[in-house]
Design a protein around this motif. Structure first.
Motif, PDB file in Angstrom:
ATOM      1  N   MET A 272       5.048   9.576  -3.089  1.00  0.00           N
ATOM      2  CA  MET A 272       4.708  10.155  -1.794  1.00  0.00           C
ATOM      3  C   MET A 272       5.917  10.941  -1.286  1.00  0.00           C
ATOM      4  O   MET A 272       7.042  10.664  -1.663  1.00  0.00           O
ATOM      5  N   PRO A 273       5.692  11.956  -0.444  1.00  0.00           N
ATOM      6  CA  PRO A 273       6.824  12.690   0.122  1.00  0.00           C
ATOM      7  C   PRO A 273       7.636  11.803   1.061  1.00  0.00           C
ATOM      8  O   PRO A 273       7.080  10.967   1.779  1.00  0.00           O
ATOM      9  N   VAL A 274       8.948  11.974   1.021  1.00  0.00           N
ATOM     10  CA  VAL A 274       9.858  11.212   1.876  1.00  0.00           C
ATOM     11  C   VAL A 274      10.708  12.177   2.687  1.00  0.00           C
ATOM     12  O   VAL A 274      11.305  13.102   2.126  1.00  0.00           O
ATOM     13  N   ILE A 275      10.729  11.970   3.992  1.00  0.00           N
ATOM     14  CA  ILE A 275      11.575  12.765   4.883  1.00  0.00           C
ATOM     15  C   ILE A 275      12.731  11.880   5.331  1.00  0.00           C
ATOM     16  O   ILE A 275      12.515  10.830   5.940  1.00  0.00           O
ATOM     17  N   MET A 276      13.951  12.282   5.027  1.00  0.00           N
ATOM     18  CA  MET A 276      15.134  11.513   5.398  1.00  0.00           C
ATOM     19  C   MET A 276      15.550  11.847   6.821  1.00  0.00           C
ATOM     20  O   MET A 276      15.384  12.980   7.292  1.00  0.00           O
ATOM     21  N   MET A 277      16.113  10.849   7.519  1.00  0.00           N
ATOM     22  CA  MET A 277      16.558  11.036   8.901  1.00  0.00           C
ATOM     23  C   MET A 277      17.949  10.445   9.070  1.00  0.00           C
ATOM     24  O   MET A 277      18.251   9.383   8.518  1.00  0.00           O
TER      25      MET A 277
ATOM     26  N   ALA B  72       5.022  18.351   4.694  1.00  0.00           N
ATOM     27  CA  ALA B  72       5.031  17.301   3.675  1.00  0.00           C
ATOM     28  C   ALA B  72       3.618  16.893   3.301  1.00  0.00           C
ATOM     29  O   ALA B  72       3.289  16.735   2.121  1.00  0.00           O
ATOM     30  N   LEU B  73       2.756  16.722   4.295  1.00  0.00           N
ATOM     31  CA  LEU B  73       1.375  16.327   4.022  1.00  0.00           C
ATOM     32  C   LEU B  73       0.619  17.447   3.309  1.00  0.00           C
ATOM     33  O   LEU B  73      -0.204  17.194   2.429  1.00  0.00           O
ATOM     34  N   ALA B  74       0.899  18.696   3.688  1.00  0.00           N
ATOM     35  CA  ALA B  74       0.221  19.821   3.047  1.00  0.00           C
ATOM     36  C   ALA B  74       0.606  19.922   1.578  1.00  0.00           C
ATOM     37  O   ALA B  74      -0.242  20.158   0.713  1.00  0.00           O
ATOM     38  N   ARG B  75       1.865  19.707   1.275  1.00  0.00           N
ATOM     39  CA  ARG B  75       2.316  19.835  -0.106  1.00  0.00           C
ATOM     40  C   ARG B  75       1.918  18.646  -0.962  1.00  0.00           C
ATOM     41  O   ARG B  75       1.968  18.708  -2.188  1.00  0.00           O
ATOM     42  N   SER B  76       1.529  17.549  -0.317  1.00  0.00           N
ATOM     43  CA  SER B  76       1.075  16.393  -1.082  1.00  0.00           C
ATOM     44  C   SER B  76      -0.398  16.495  -1.430  1.00  0.00           C
ATOM     45  O   SER B  76      -0.911  15.697  -2.215  1.00  0.00           O
TER      46      SER B  76
ATOM     47  N   ALA C  99       0.860  -1.194   0.000  1.00  0.00           N
ATOM     48  CA  ALA C  99       0.000   0.000   0.000  1.00  0.00           C
ATOM     49  C   ALA C  99       0.888   1.232   0.000  1.00  0.00           C
ATOM     50  O   ALA C  99       1.858   1.302   0.756  1.00  0.00           O
ATOM     51  N   CYS C 100       0.528   2.196  -0.830  1.00  0.00           N
ATOM     52  CA  CYS C 100       1.327   3.417  -0.902  1.00  0.00           C
ATOM     53  C   CYS C 100       1.024   4.307   0.290  1.00  0.00           C
ATOM     54  O   CYS C 100      -0.107   4.773   0.451  1.00  0.00           O
ATOM     55  N   PRO C 101       2.003   4.566   1.167  1.00  0.00           N
ATOM     56  CA  PRO C 101       1.761   5.462   2.305  1.00  0.00           C
ATOM     57  C   PRO C 101       1.640   6.903   1.843  1.00  0.00           C
ATOM     58  O   PRO C 101       2.058   7.262   0.740  1.00  0.00           O
ATOM     59  N   ASP C 102       1.063   7.725   2.699  1.00  0.00           N
ATOM     60  CA  ASP C 102       0.950   9.156   2.401  1.00  0.00           C
ATOM     61  C   ASP C 102       2.266   9.881   2.634  1.00  0.00           C
ATOM     62  O   ASP C 102       2.497  10.965   2.091  1.00  0.00           O
TER      63      ASP C 102
END
Length: 241
Positions: A75-80, A117-121, A44-47
């Motif tokens: 989907m947007p990805v945030i690297m850590m 990230a969620l807002a821009r998606s 499933a593609c995550p948000d």
């Protein structure tokens, strides 16, 4: 509410991020390596994905390249990372990462990055020309890439809904049992106090922390100690919508 995939080989990091994001109303799936992340992305593609850079099997940057090459970076990805260099962060951003968070990650930076990230998606608002062609009224909102929505706004499509199940009754009109030990009476008042502010601020932990003057981690502990059921309030709010 968003479906968020957290990919990190450290159990403590996964548990911490899961707890914070669950408290914000999101659904969280966990992966401890790239293999599990691939399976989660396939099912499933995550948000949104929070992706650690240094992992034992495949590093996060390589996995990011793999997803982009296969057309799976939808989907947007945030690297850590706690050890990445500036060059690594720049490379990840060039490949397609939305943002980079340096460990240890503060609550404020985490929530802000997730919100952005969620807002821009979200789909951008239609242009005035397009709405005029459709005979619709042109919106005055700015483009989605310029808006920083709160987590609650992203969950409700831009609205701020107070969680059902939390009492908005003014404190002056609330009755408390005074014929009890001071500690119990104080706990009852504090519980009502925090429930009032949670409802008033639409369930936003960030704004409640600001309003009450508490550091966010202290606020989380306090609410759990008092038995404030945030999950029940969110579920009631979602049912009402």
């Amino acid at each position: 509410m968003a479906n968020i995939l957290v990919v990190d080989d450290e159990l403590g990091i996964r548990d911490l991020l899961s707890e914070i994001l669950n408290d914000e109303g999101h659904t969280v799936e966990l992966a401890e390596n790239a293999a599990q992340a691939r399976a989660a992305r396939q099912n499933a593609c995550p948000d949104l994905v929070l992706l650690d850079i240094w992992m034992p099997d495949t590093d996060g940057v390589t996995l990011l390249k793999e997803w982009r090459g296969a057309g799976l970076l939808t989907m947007p990805v945030i690297m850590m990372s706690g050890h990445a260099t500036i060059e690594t962060a720049v490379e990840a951003t060039r490949i397609g990462a939305h943002a980079f968070l340096e460990k240890p990650i503060t609550l404020q930076k985490l929530l802000k990055a997730v919100e952005q990230a969620l807002a821009r998606s979200q789909p951008a608002a239609p242009s005035p020309a397009a709405t005029a062609r459709d005979g619709a009224r042109a919106p005055s909102a700015v483009a989605a890439t310029e808006v920083e929505l709160t987590v609650e706004a992203a969950m409700t499509g831009g609205g701020q809904l107070p969680p059902a199940g939390l009492d908005l009754t003014p404190q002056a009109q609330r009755s408390f049992e005074l014929d009890q030990p001071l500690r119990e009476a104080r706990d009852a008042f504090e519980k009502a106090y925090f429930e009032f502010h949670l409802a008033k601020e639409g369930g936003s932990m960030t704004r409640v922390a600001e309003k009450t003057g508490l550091e966010r981690t202290h606020l989380y502990r306090k609410l759990k100690q008092l038995g404030v059921d945030l999950a029940r309030g969110r579920k009631s709010s979602q049912a009402a919508t």
